[in-house]
Scaffold this motif. Sequence first.
Motif, PDB file in Angstrom:
ATOM      1  N   ASN A  85       0.814  -1.221   0.000  1.00 34.96           N
ATOM      2  CA  ASN A  85       0.000   0.000   0.000  1.00 34.96           C
ATOM      3  C   ASN A  85       0.847   1.271   0.000  1.00 34.96           C
ATOM      4  N   GLN A  86       2.055   1.188  -0.541  1.00 31.35           N
ATOM      5  CA  GLN A  86       2.948   2.341  -0.631  1.00 31.35           C
ATOM      6  C   GLN A  86       2.899   2.906  -2.052  1.00 31.35           C
ATOM      7  N   VAL A  87       2.756   4.236  -2.189  1.00 32.77           N
ATOM      8  CA  VAL A  87       2.702   4.821  -3.534  1.00 32.77           C
ATOM      9  C   VAL A  87       4.029   4.619  -4.251  1.00 32.77           C
ATOM     10  N   ILE A  88       3.955   4.428  -5.552  1.00 31.96           N
ATOM     11  CA  ILE A  88       5.149   4.274  -6.389  1.00 31.96           C
ATOM     12  C   ILE A  88       4.968   5.088  -7.660  1.00 31.96           C
ATOM     13  N   ILE A  89       6.083   5.384  -8.314  1.00 33.94           N
ATOM     14  CA  ILE A  89       6.047   5.942  -9.666  1.00 33.94           C
ATOM     15  C   ILE A  89       6.412   4.800 -10.606  1.00 33.94           C
ATOM     16  N   PRO A  90       5.477   4.354 -11.438  1.00 37.42           N
ATOM     17  CA  PRO A  90       5.780   3.232 -12.340  1.00 37.42           C
ATOM     18  C   PRO A  90       6.920   3.573 -13.290  1.00 37.42           C
ATOM     19  N   GLY A  91       7.743   2.572 -13.560  1.00 37.37           N
ATOM     20  CA  GLY A  91       8.853   2.784 -14.488  1.00 37.37           C
ATOM     21  C   GLY A  91       8.371   3.226 -15.850  1.00 37.37           C
ATOM     22  N   SER A  92       7.175   2.773 -16.250  1.00 37.11           N
ATOM     23  CA  SER A  92       6.632   3.151 -17.560  1.00 37.11           C
ATOM     24  C   SER A  92       6.373   4.653 -17.652  1.00 37.11           C
ATOM     25  N   LYS A 100       9.869   6.274 -18.056  1.00 42.52           N
ATOM     26  CA  LYS A 100      10.380   5.974 -19.396  1.00 42.52           C
ATOM     27  C   LYS A 100       9.639   6.774 -20.460  1.00 42.52           C
ATOM     28  N   GLY A 101       8.325   6.921 -20.297  1.00 38.06           N
ATOM     29  CA  GLY A 101       7.540   7.695 -21.258  1.00 38.06           C
ATOM     30  C   GLY A 101       7.948   9.151 -21.288  1.00 38.06           C
ATOM     31  N   ALA A 102       8.188   9.735 -20.098  1.00 40.02           N
ATOM     32  CA  ALA A 102       8.605  11.139 -20.023  1.00 40.02           C
ATOM     33  C   ALA A 102       9.976  11.332 -20.648  1.00 40.02           C
ATOM     34  N   ILE A 103      10.876  10.370 -20.434  1.00 37.49           N
ATOM     35  CA  ILE A 103      12.218  10.437 -21.030  1.00 37.49           C
ATOM     36  C   ILE A 103      12.130  10.273 -22.546  1.00 37.49           C
ATOM     37  N   ARG A 104      11.329   9.344 -22.998  1.00 46.04           N
ATOM     38  CA  ARG A 104      11.196   9.075 -24.440  1.00 46.04           C
ATOM     39  C   ARG A 104      10.732  10.321 -25.190  1.00 46.04           C
ATOM     40  N   THR A 105       9.720  11.017 -24.649  1.00 46.01           N
ATOM     41  CA  THR A 105       9.223  12.227 -25.310  1.00 46.01           C
ATOM     42  C   THR A 105      10.330  13.272 -25.418  1.00 46.01           C
ATOM     43  N   ALA A 106      11.101  13.429 -24.338  1.00 47.53           N
ATOM     44  CA  ALA A 106      12.197  14.411 -24.334  1.00 47.53           C
ATOM     45  C   ALA A 106      13.262  14.043 -25.360  1.00 47.53           C
ATOM     46  N   VAL A 107      13.619  12.781 -25.435  1.00 43.52           N
ATOM     47  CA  VAL A 107      14.630  12.321 -26.401  1.00 43.52           C
ATOM     48  C   VAL A 107      14.148  12.568 -27.832  1.00 43.52           C
ATOM     49  N   LEU A 108      12.891  12.256 -28.096  1.00 45.72           N
ATOM     50  CA  LEU A 108      12.333  12.485 -29.435  1.00 45.72           C
ATOM     51  C   LEU A 108      12.372  13.971 -29.808  1.00 45.72           C
ATOM     52  N   ASP A 112      12.141  -3.572 -33.140  1.00 43.42           N
ATOM     53  CA  ASP A 112      13.444  -2.934 -33.308  1.00 43.42           C
ATOM     54  C   ASP A 112      13.544  -1.572 -32.608  1.00 43.42           C
ATOM     55  N   ASP A 113      12.506  -1.168 -31.907  1.00 37.24           N
ATOM     56  CA  ASP A 113      12.514   0.110 -31.186  1.00 37.24           C
ATOM     57  C   ASP A 113      13.700   0.140 -30.212  1.00 37.24           C
ATOM     58  N   PRO A 114      14.629   1.084 -30.380  1.00 40.37           N
ATOM     59  CA  PRO A 114      15.816   1.118 -29.513  1.00 40.37           C
ATOM     60  C   PRO A 114      15.494   1.275 -28.033  1.00 40.37           C
ATOM     61  N   PHE A 115      14.343   1.830 -27.715  1.00 40.25           N
ATOM     62  CA  PHE A 115      13.997   2.020 -26.308  1.00 40.25           C
ATOM     63  C   PHE A 115      13.637   0.705 -25.616  1.00 40.25           C
ATOM     64  N   LYS A 116      13.547  -0.380 -26.376  1.00 41.30           N
ATOM     65  CA  LYS A 116      13.269  -1.668 -25.725  1.00 41.30           C
ATOM     66  C   LYS A 116      14.475  -2.092 -24.888  1.00 41.30           C
ATOM     67  N   ASN A 117      15.634  -1.537 -25.180  1.00 39.80           N
ATOM     68  CA  ASN A 117      16.838  -1.848 -24.420  1.00 39.80           C
ATOM     69  C   ASN A 117      17.143  -0.809 -23.345  1.00 39.80           C
ATOM     70  N   VAL A 118      16.158   0.032 -23.074  1.00 39.96           N
ATOM     71  CA  VAL A 118      16.230   0.945 -21.924  1.00 39.96           C
ATOM     72  C   VAL A 118      15.232   0.427 -20.893  1.00 39.96           C
ATOM     73  N   LYS A 119      15.733  -0.083 -19.797  1.00 34.48           N
ATOM     74  CA  LYS A 119      14.897  -0.696 -18.764  1.00 34.48           C
ATOM     75  C   LYS A 119      14.791   0.245 -17.565  1.00 34.48           C
ATOM     76  N   VAL A 120      13.575   0.571 -17.195  1.00 32.78           N
ATOM     77  CA  VAL A 120      13.343   1.502 -16.078  1.00 32.78           C
ATOM     78  C   VAL A 120      12.507   0.794 -15.013  1.00 32.78           C
ATOM     79  N   SER A 121      13.034   0.748 -13.797  1.00 28.73           N
ATOM     80  CA  SER A 121      12.313   0.101 -12.700  1.00 28.73           C
ATOM     81  C   SER A 121      11.220   1.016 -12.165  1.00 28.73           C
ATOM     82  N   ASP A 122      10.323   0.463 -11.364  1.00 24.92           N
ATOM     83  CA  ASP A 122       9.401   1.313 -10.607  1.00 24.92           C
ATOM     84  C   ASP A 122      10.211   2.104  -9.582  1.00 24.92           C
ATOM     85  N   PHE A 123       9.733   3.321  -9.283  1.00 26.40           N
ATOM     86  CA  PHE A 123      10.424   4.177  -8.320  1.00 26.40           C
ATOM     87  C   PHE A 123       9.673   4.158  -6.992  1.00 26.40           C
ATOM     88  N   LYS A 124      10.379   3.793  -5.912  1.00 28.86           N
ATOM     89  CA  LYS A 124       9.776   3.709  -4.583  1.00 28.86           C
ATOM     90  C   LYS A 124      10.038   5.005  -3.802  1.00 28.86           C
TER      91      LYS A 124
END
Length: 389
Positions: A132-139, A142-150, A180-192
Amino acid sequence: MKVKTNCYKIYIKVLSPIHIGSGDSYIPYEYVIKDGYLFFLDREKLTEIIIQKGKYEDFLNVIDSNNILKIRKFIYDNFDNKAVLYKVKVSTLVENEYKERLGQFANIERGGMRRVINALEIKRFVREKFANQVIIPGSSVKGAIRTAVLSYIASRSQQVNANNSSELEQKLLKFWKIPDDPFKNVKVSDFKMVNGEVFIDVVRNTKSFNTDSRGVPVKMELVLPGAIFEGDIKFIEGKDNLILENITDMNFIFDSLEYHYTKVLDFEQKKFEYALLGVDFLNHSGVELMKMGNHSGAMAVTIDGYRKIYNRQTKKIMKSQTTTWRVESLNMPMGWVVISNDIQKLETISTPEIKEINRKEKNKTRLEKTKKDLEEIKKQLLKKYKKSY
């Protein structure tokens, strides 16, 4: 081909309230609000307590009435701390509305039940399933980083012709098939959460922080400024020879974040007339701005130079957003965070004081100022009129 993995410990500090929805809501008979807190209840334990009190038959009769307001009042009257799973702070605005509706038992017309439930629901922040602890999902990260990179790649490339956003991303990242999306090799964990506070308030869509919001009020569970989260980002190099070389470099990621989100911040502060406190991070090397979560705004989630934002009111495609979301009691925008691989740098960054604003008093002050301004204009016009005769 030899595969190399680079792993970075990453920290996120919240600058303005964020909400990342789980898709679930606190529904009226699952919680009680009193003394400044929402108490989330274990329904099995609550039922046991009601049985122990000898009120189970009364409870069944209230449930059979199919009146959410009556059910909620019964649960409130039989509240017991032993049935509480956890508690969350709520704004005065949320608590006052809860109390006002607590004793209302108006008949619910056909089709009205859903409207009543919607008005009482509170959107929940995503939490770990068992803790029951809030987390920031890795997705979300990763989504916020992906938009910035693009956006950053687009700013350094020639204009690309694309029929849709998916084709645009493929051309910018130079891949043609989804596997073949290069971001498939960028793995982001959930943030606690390392430390921080959760708060429930009303958020609304607004055109300016200097005017009252006209949008539909939505109650949300938010993580407050000052909270710190930690997680990992892994870059896998050499796997299938698919990843773009620059994406494996954390400095490139930070450059992308700086390019994209500082432009979004500049736009929003001017357009919606607010000041984001804590922007002293801009002088910290290795600490970058990011915007994430629900209601982070169309500018934050679209690629600079290729924006096509649909305006529901005008039904036109635009290059910028015309509204943003405000946390009502705190008078703050939503979604701003900073990200770094150095927690000591993050800890030096200031965040705004959490202080509820009395909107009635604020509106009264604004009205009084408007009256004074009108009186002054009237005096100046009278003087001008007298001089002309």
